[in-house]
Design an enzyme around this catalytic site. Structure first.
Site, PDB file in Angstrom:
ATOM      1  N   TYR A  46      24.840  37.232  18.002  1.00 55.71           N
ATOM      2  CA  TYR A  46      24.713  36.423  19.215  1.00 55.71           C
ATOM      3  C   TYR A  46      25.851  35.418  19.324  1.00 55.71           C
ATOM      4  O   TYR A  46      26.537  35.128  18.338  1.00 55.71           O
ATOM      5  CB  TYR A  46      23.370  35.682  19.244  1.00 55.71           C
ATOM      6  CG  TYR A  46      23.248  34.585  18.220  1.00 55.71           C
ATOM      7  CD1 TYR A  46      23.602  33.277  18.532  1.00 55.71           C
ATOM      8  CD2 TYR A  46      22.790  34.852  16.933  1.00 55.71           C
ATOM      9  CE1 TYR A  46      23.507  32.272  17.587  1.00 55.71           C
ATOM     10  CE2 TYR A  46      22.682  33.861  15.988  1.00 55.71           C
ATOM     11  CZ  TYR A  46      23.050  32.562  16.315  1.00 55.71           C
ATOM     12  OH  TYR A  46      22.971  31.568  15.386  1.00 55.71           O
TER      13      TYR A  46
ATOM     14  N   CYS B  39      28.215  29.083  17.241  1.00 58.20           N
ATOM     15  CA  CYS B  39      27.725  28.030  18.133  1.00 58.20           C
ATOM     16  C   CYS B  39      28.798  26.994  18.444  1.00 58.20           C
ATOM     17  O   CYS B  39      28.528  25.992  19.076  1.00 58.20           O
ATOM     18  CB  CYS B  39      26.465  27.376  17.574  1.00 58.20           C
ATOM     19  SG  CYS B  39      26.734  26.541  16.007  1.00 58.20           S
TER      20      CYS B  39
ATOM     21  N   HIS C 141      43.834  14.273  28.315  1.00 57.85           N
ATOM     22  CA  HIS C 141      42.582  13.551  28.080  1.00 57.85           C
ATOM     23  C   HIS C 141      41.615  13.750  29.241  1.00 57.85           C
ATOM     24  O   HIS C 141      40.447  14.073  29.059  1.00 57.85           O
ATOM     25  CB  HIS C 141      42.901  12.054  27.894  1.00 57.85           C
ATOM     26  CG  HIS C 141      41.684  11.190  27.781  1.00 57.85           C
ATOM     27  ND1 HIS C 141      41.146  10.532  28.859  1.00 57.85           N
ATOM     28  CD2 HIS C 141      40.888  10.919  26.733  1.00 57.85           C
ATOM     29  CE1 HIS C 141      40.082   9.866  28.467  1.00 57.85           C
ATOM     30  NE2 HIS C 141      39.896  10.083  27.180  1.00 57.85           N
TER      31      HIS C 141
ATOM     32  N   ARG D 248      62.005  43.151  47.932  1.00 60.99           N
ATOM     33  CA  ARG D 248      60.916  42.329  47.396  1.00 60.99           C
ATOM     34  C   ARG D 248      60.761  42.551  45.907  1.00 60.99           C
ATOM     35  O   ARG D 248      60.921  43.667  45.420  1.00 60.99           O
ATOM     36  CB  ARG D 248      59.575  42.725  48.039  1.00 60.99           C
ATOM     37  CG  ARG D 248      59.532  42.550  49.515  1.00 60.99           C
ATOM     38  CD  ARG D 248      58.421  43.399  50.077  1.00 60.99           C
ATOM     39  NE  ARG D 248      57.897  42.780  51.279  1.00 60.99           N
ATOM     40  CZ  ARG D 248      56.635  42.821  51.647  1.00 60.99           C
ATOM     41  NH1 ARG D 248      55.742  43.451  50.905  1.00 60.99           N
ATOM     42  NH2 ARG D 248      56.230  42.237  52.746  1.00 60.99           N
TER      43      ARG D 248
ATOM     44  N   SER E  21      25.640  30.729  11.134  1.00 62.63           N
ATOM     45  CA  SER E  21      26.131  30.422  12.478  1.00 62.63           C
ATOM     46  C   SER E  21      27.495  29.755  12.338  1.00 62.63           C
ATOM     47  O   SER E  21      27.610  28.709  11.691  1.00 62.63           O
ATOM     48  CB  SER E  21      25.143  29.497  13.195  1.00 62.63           C
ATOM     49  OG  SER E  21      25.656  29.173  14.460  1.00 62.63           O
TER      50      SER E  21
ATOM     51  N   ARG F 128      46.912  45.237  47.821  1.00 62.50           N
ATOM     52  CA  ARG F 128      46.622  44.874  46.424  1.00 62.50           C
ATOM     53  C   ARG F 128      45.155  44.507  46.349  1.00 62.50           C
ATOM     54  O   ARG F 128      44.516  44.256  47.393  1.00 62.50           O
ATOM     55  CB  ARG F 128      47.489  43.718  45.963  1.00 62.50           C
ATOM     56  CG  ARG F 128      47.301  42.484  46.788  1.00 62.50           C
ATOM     57  CD  ARG F 128      48.262  41.396  46.372  1.00 62.50           C
ATOM     58  NE  ARG F 128      48.226  40.346  47.375  1.00 62.50           N
ATOM     59  CZ  ARG F 128      49.160  39.449  47.546  1.00 62.50           C
ATOM     60  NH1 ARG F 128      50.212  39.450  46.802  1.00 62.50           N
ATOM     61  NH2 ARG F 128      49.050  38.525  48.469  1.00 62.50           N
TER      62      ARG F 128
ATOM     63  N   MET G 291      60.367  35.565  42.892  1.00 60.80           N
ATOM     64  CA  MET G 291      61.210  35.519  44.077  1.00 60.80           C
ATOM     65  C   MET G 291      60.442  35.843  45.367  1.00 60.80           C
ATOM     66  O   MET G 291      59.508  36.616  45.359  1.00 60.80           O
ATOM     67  CB  MET G 291      62.302  36.556  43.898  1.00 60.80           C
ATOM     68  CG  MET G 291      63.440  36.352  44.820  1.00 60.80           C
ATOM     69  SD  MET G 291      64.474  37.803  44.867  1.00 60.80           S
ATOM     70  CE  MET G 291      63.607  38.774  46.065  1.00 60.80           C
TER      71      MET G 291
ATOM     72  N   LYS H 195      53.146  46.084  43.353  1.00 60.65           N
ATOM     73  CA  LYS H 195      53.471  46.322  44.750  1.00 60.65           C
ATOM     74  C   LYS H 195      54.087  47.714  44.923  1.00 60.65           C
ATOM     75  O   LYS H 195      53.690  48.497  45.791  1.00 60.65           O
ATOM     76  CB  LYS H 195      54.461  45.243  45.192  1.00 60.65           C
ATOM     77  CG  LYS H 195      54.510  45.025  46.667  1.00 60.65           C
ATOM     78  CD  LYS H 195      55.472  43.888  46.996  1.00 60.65           C
ATOM     79  CE  LYS H 195      54.907  42.530  46.624  1.00 60.65           C
ATOM     80  NZ  LYS H 195      55.920  41.477  46.542  1.00 60.65           N
TER      81      LYS H 195
ATOM     82  N   GLY I  37      54.932  32.881  41.190  1.00 61.04           N
ATOM     83  CA  GLY I  37      56.073  32.090  40.714  1.00 61.04           C
ATOM     84  C   GLY I  37      57.407  32.784  40.878  1.00 61.04           C
ATOM     85  O   GLY I  37      58.436  32.231  40.550  1.00 61.04           O
TER      86      GLY I  37
HETATM   87  C1  PEP Z   1      30.878  23.220  15.239  1.00 63.90           C
HETATM   88  O1  PEP Z   1      31.421  22.570  14.363  1.00 63.90           O
HETATM   89  O2  PEP Z   1      31.368  24.238  15.754  1.00 63.90           O
HETATM   90  C2  PEP Z   1      29.569  22.799  15.755  1.00 63.90           C
HETATM   91  C3  PEP Z   1      28.900  23.550  16.592  1.00 63.90           C
HETATM   92  O3  PEP Z   1      29.140  21.579  15.367  1.00 63.90           O
HETATM   93  P1  PEP Z   1      29.579  20.225  16.072  1.00 63.90           P
HETATM   94  O4  PEP Z   1      30.392  20.563  17.255  1.00 63.90           O
HETATM   95  O5  PEP Z   1      28.321  19.526  16.410  1.00 63.90           O
HETATM   96  O6  PEP Z   1      30.337  19.568  14.986  1.00 63.90           O
END
Ligand code: PEP
Ligand code: MG
Length: 913
Positions: free
Chosen positions: A887, A867, A454, A92, A799, A338, A103, A23, A101
């Protein structure tokens, strides 16, 4: 005297947000741009840190403040605490990052008995002055002295009630004076001291209060929640600004504006204003503001000034601005600006438009958008400008908006869902046994729990909207009632939740289906031009592959074959395979599965052609395909019970009604069928007991299954290679990749590679073609990282399965951790992040780095990807980029996020070199 602790707006460095706060820096910048900003100064964040450390203000700070005030006095001709034209100021807070969050603002500081009289004399408007006074006492009392609002509100309402007045604007000067006196009394009673009359004492108390607010609970919680670490924002600045009044008559006004429409991104004047009002009236919703377009008629000259202000702000900041202004006696002042917070649609549209208008570069257009925001675009959203006020707010736990009838337990949700109702499952918190309710409902709302509760984790996994931890909602399941303040929500009442913001609304708000707009396509094509990492998808079916391709995936990085096994038409075959007594029986069952898998893969390759498709061989432990022990025991008991019924009487559909667990088809039920069913279930039970493992996630799974039952892996390898061969025959370009899970040693890989070599030769001979494909391994055990140089002798690619690798590195399972101790670890700072959401760069990252380096020492062209779920998380993507991965692979809705994050990683790398 050279200031040490503060900067006048005329000479503070507008780029130094770390020191002046966002600010303050902007107020300096706007002043120096020549915009009409009320004179003021900013006390630095460094001074705040010094104060917090020493628990007192620097000894010479207030002298410097007096000097700054003297400068303002000179510039304005007003006098702080003076008895003719008194200077009033606002105080301010403002840190480097805007933090709701912290003043609130104190307005009208500098009012006391003397200045009050002077103001009345000067304005000849006692009503206006007493209104300013009572606001000041309450704000100062609340913000600087910690007195609850209710203490003031009580008297305010009493006076109104006694006078029979409903609206605040109807209060007279005398009544406002009476209220001011009562407020002064409240302060005296609550603090034991009279309200400070000395204006410098007022200012000193206010400065300390702003500094202290940095360590207030709300601010600390906010910083933890949004990962605002000291390198991002450290301490708050204090802005002290000359007051200007929007409530001195009909030539005054106050308003807020956006330089473009934040709901749609359209380049137009946008905002609201109120004539004869103070800023807080707009924010507090006491009076309904007018759309800014009306100002063109009502105050044409001021509207012209406003348009000019808006144009100057955008041209200067090269970013959409969210600004506040006040018009005092016909003169427009800009009080704040801002960067505008907008929804994803507006961010994308403004990025494209601003590039086309020549305002920003493509790189800037990409970097100004937080990649996470794009996920919003692939979930249903609330219609823009719906204009409803939320009833309550919780944590934005899983993005998307959903509307439906409120339902208080999972069983009722399932029952109502059958009648086609849209539902929101509302629970205090959810447990694993509520899972059927998640399937039945459109969204989930809980009054307890955090973003790793959960409800949050499960809803995210399912792609359902979820708002968690809405603590203002009291859930009374027995009474089938939820209570928010004095509002009662009954079962069946409509509610709407927005899992992207955490807002909860009463009633139905229309939702808009996601669409991949042309603007988003353009933006992501720019992202692809700038990124080095490619983005693949985790997808198991042709439909998912097509969706991923539509979202711009350049391949499938993980096809979990077990998901195909779980389909209803395949599961019985898989169970037969598991129940087989010997290899011949198993091979017979696998022979039935073979053509189905081959067709699956063929369709998958086709859907992703010409990009690579990485198919992972079977991974989960076998028992996961069988019902659990308790379920089987229940089913066997039920069947035995039916046997007694069947033996005793003729079976009709009626006698069986009310026994839904009965195996179908009912009408074929006879003793023989039941006995057969019992025998099969008992076999399954034996198998379940045989397969029992104390710790199945670390047990007989992954490549270990391939070693024990080579025929399973061989069938899968043949399916993949034949599917590829069929595509080649049809001239569909394919790039299959066979991936082995849970590898710990090169010996395992070698063995699977042997299967591959043998089968490849057979398939090539059979189809009279030569196949091109890759063979690789997942890296999801610690040993795989440490043996990467050896694995790379056999694997064409790695991977990283960071879901399992995280469990292995931390030695705790995701389910147990998130349901039991991880919230505590995060809340108490033992761990900064949930490692299953944010890749643990310091620990697990080192293992990854080692694996990449060692792997590439053996095989310089080793292709490496990720992955695990982290593959769709921007901070993890940046790390993967820096590590030199080829990738990242993530679920379909995360693909746009990952494409933009990959571009950010490259652009930020270029910026830092
Ligand atoms: C992993 O373990 O990151 C994975 C891609 O395999 P999965 O989640 O199927 O165990
Ligand atoms: Mg895994």
């Amino acid at each position: 005297m050279n200031p040490k602790y503060s900067f006048s707006f005329k000479n503070g460095d507008g780029k130094n947000k770390a020191l002046l706060g966002g600010k303050g820096a902007n107020l300096c910048e706007m002043t120096q741009m020549g915009l009409n900003v009320p004179p003021g100064f900013v006390i630095t964040t460094a001074t705040c840190l010094q104060y917090l450390e020493n628990k007192q203000l620097p000894a010479d700070l207030m002298d410097e403040v007096r000097q700054q005030i003297a400068d303002i006095e000179q510039e304005t001709g007003k006098q702080f605490g003076g008895n003719s034209d008194p200077l009033l100021v606002s105080v301010r807070s403002g840190s480097a990052i805007s933090m709701p969050g912290m003043m609130d603002t104190i307005l009208n500081l500098g009012l006391n008995k003397q200045t009050l009289a002077a103001m009345i004399e000067m304005t000849d408007d006692p009503r206006f002055v007493y209104d300013a006074y009572r606001r000041f006492i309450q704000l100062f009392g609340k913000v600087a002295l910690g007195i609850e609002d209710e203490k003031f509100d009580f008297h305010f309402e009493n006076v109104k009630r006694a006078a029979g007045i409903k609206a605040d604007v109807a209060l007279s000067a005398d009544q406002l004076q009476e209220i001011s006196d009562l407020f002064l009394m409240v302060v005296h009673e609550e603090t034991g001291k009279p309200f400070p009359e000395d204006v410098y004492e007022q200012l000193e108390i206010a400065i300390k209060a702003v500094f202290n607010s940095w360590l207030g609970k709300r601010a600390v919680d906010y910083r933890r929640e949004f990962h605002i670490t000291p390198d991002i924002a450290n301490g708050t600045a204090v802005n002290i600004v000359t007051m200007v009044f929007g409530n001195m008559g009909d030539d005054c006004a106050t308003g807020v504006g956006f330089t473009r429409n934040p709901g749609t991104g359209v380049n137009e004047m946008y905002g609201e204003y109120l004539v004869n009002a103070q800023g807080e009236d707009v924010v507090a919703g006491i009076r309904t503001p007018k759309p800014v377009h009306e100002m063109a008629k009502e105050m044409p000259e001021q509207y012209r000034q406003l348009v000019e202000l808006r144009n100057k702000l955008e041209a200067h900041y090269k970013e959409v601005q969210d600004y506040e202004y006040t018009i005092e006696r016909g003169v427009l002042y800009c009080l704040q600006t801002r960067n505008g917070k907008m929804n994803a649609t507006a961010m994308v549209k403004t990025s494209i438009d601003m590039v086309n208008e020549g305002l920003i570069s493509k790189e800037r257009a990409l970097l100004r958008i937080n990649p996470e925001l794009l996920e919003q675009l692939l979930h249903p959203q609330l219609a823009a400008d719906h204009g409803q006020q939320p009833l309550a707010q919780g944590l934005p736990a899983s993005p998307g908006a959903a509307c439906g009838k409120c339902v208080f337990d999972a069983d009722t949700a399932v029952r109502l869902a059958k009648t086609g109702e849209d539902l929101i499952l509302l629970r205090e918190e959810t447990k694993p046994e509520d899972i059927h309710g998640f399937f039945a409902a459109q969204g989930v709302l809980t009054s307890r729990g955090g973003k790793t509760s959960h409800a949050a984790v499960v809803a995210r996994g399912m792609g359902k909207a979820c708002v968690a931890g809405a603590e203002d909602i009291k859930v009374d399941v027995r009474a089938r009632l939820a209570i928010v303040g004095d509002i009662h929500i009954k079962e069946g009442d409509l509610i709407t939740i927005d899992g992207g913001t955490g807002d909860i609304y009463l009633g139905r708000i229309p939702t808009i289906k996601p669409s991949f707009s042309p603007e988003l396509k353009t933006l992501l094509s720019w992202a692809d031009e700038n990124a080095r990492l490619r983005v693949h998808a985790n997808a198991d079916t042709p439909a998912m592959a097509r969706l991923a391709a539509e979202y711009g995936a350049k391949g499938i990085g993980l096809c979990r074959t077990e998901r195909m096994f779980n389909a209803v038409d395949r599961l019985p075959l898989v169970i037969d395979m598991i129940l087989a007594h010997n290899t011949e029986e198993r091979e017979a069952a696998l022979a039935k599965l073979f053509p189905i898998q081959r067709d699956d893969f063929e369709q998958l390759f086709e859907a992703m052609s010409p990009y690579p498709v990485t198919v992972r061989l079977l991974d989960p432990p076998m028992h996961e395909f069988l019902p659990n022990e308790h379920q089987l025991l229940d089913e066997i008991n039920a069947l035995k019970h039916y046997l007694t019924i069947v033996k005793g009487q003729r079976v009709t559909l009626e006698t069986l009604a009310g026994h839904p667990e009965l195996p179908t088809p009912f009408n074929q039920l006879n003793e023989e069928v039941i006995l057969e069913a019992i025998a099969k279930k008992e076999m399954m039970l034996d198998k379940v007991l045989e397969l029992f493992e104390v710790n199945p996630m670390l047990g007989h799974r992954g490549v270990r299954l391939g070693m024990s039952y080579p025929e399973i892996y061989k069938m899968q390898i043949r399916s993949i290679l034949e599917a590829a061969a069929r595509c080649v025959k049809q001239r569909i370009p394919v790039e299959p990749e066979i991936m082995v899970p849970q590898v710990i040693t090169a010996q395992e890989l070698k063995k699977v590679k042997q299967f591959v070599d043998e089968i490849q030769a057979e398939v090539e001979a059979q189809y009279k073609i030569s196949l091109k494909f890759k063979f690789g391994t997942m890296i999801e055990t610690v040993r795989a990282c440490t043996r990467a140089d050896h694995l790379a002798k056999i694997a064409d690619f790695f991977s990283f399965g960071t879901n399992d690798l995280t469990q292995a590195t931390f030695s705790f399972s995701r389910e147990d951790a998130e349901n039991k101790f991880l919230p505590l670890y995060e809340d108490s700072g033992l761990l900064q992040d949930n490692p299953f959401e944010t890749l643990d760069i310091q620990g697990l990252g080192k293992l990854m780095k080692m694996a990449v380096e060692w792997g590439r020492q053996t095989r310089p062209d080793l292709k490496v990807g990720i992955c695990g779920e982290h593959g769709g998380h921007p901070r993890s993507i940046k790390f993967c980029h820096d590590l030199g991965l080829n990738y990242v692979s993530c679920s379909a809705p995360r693909i746009p996020v990952a494409r933009l994050a990959a571009a950010h990683a490259k652009l930020l790398e270029a910026q830092s070199t």
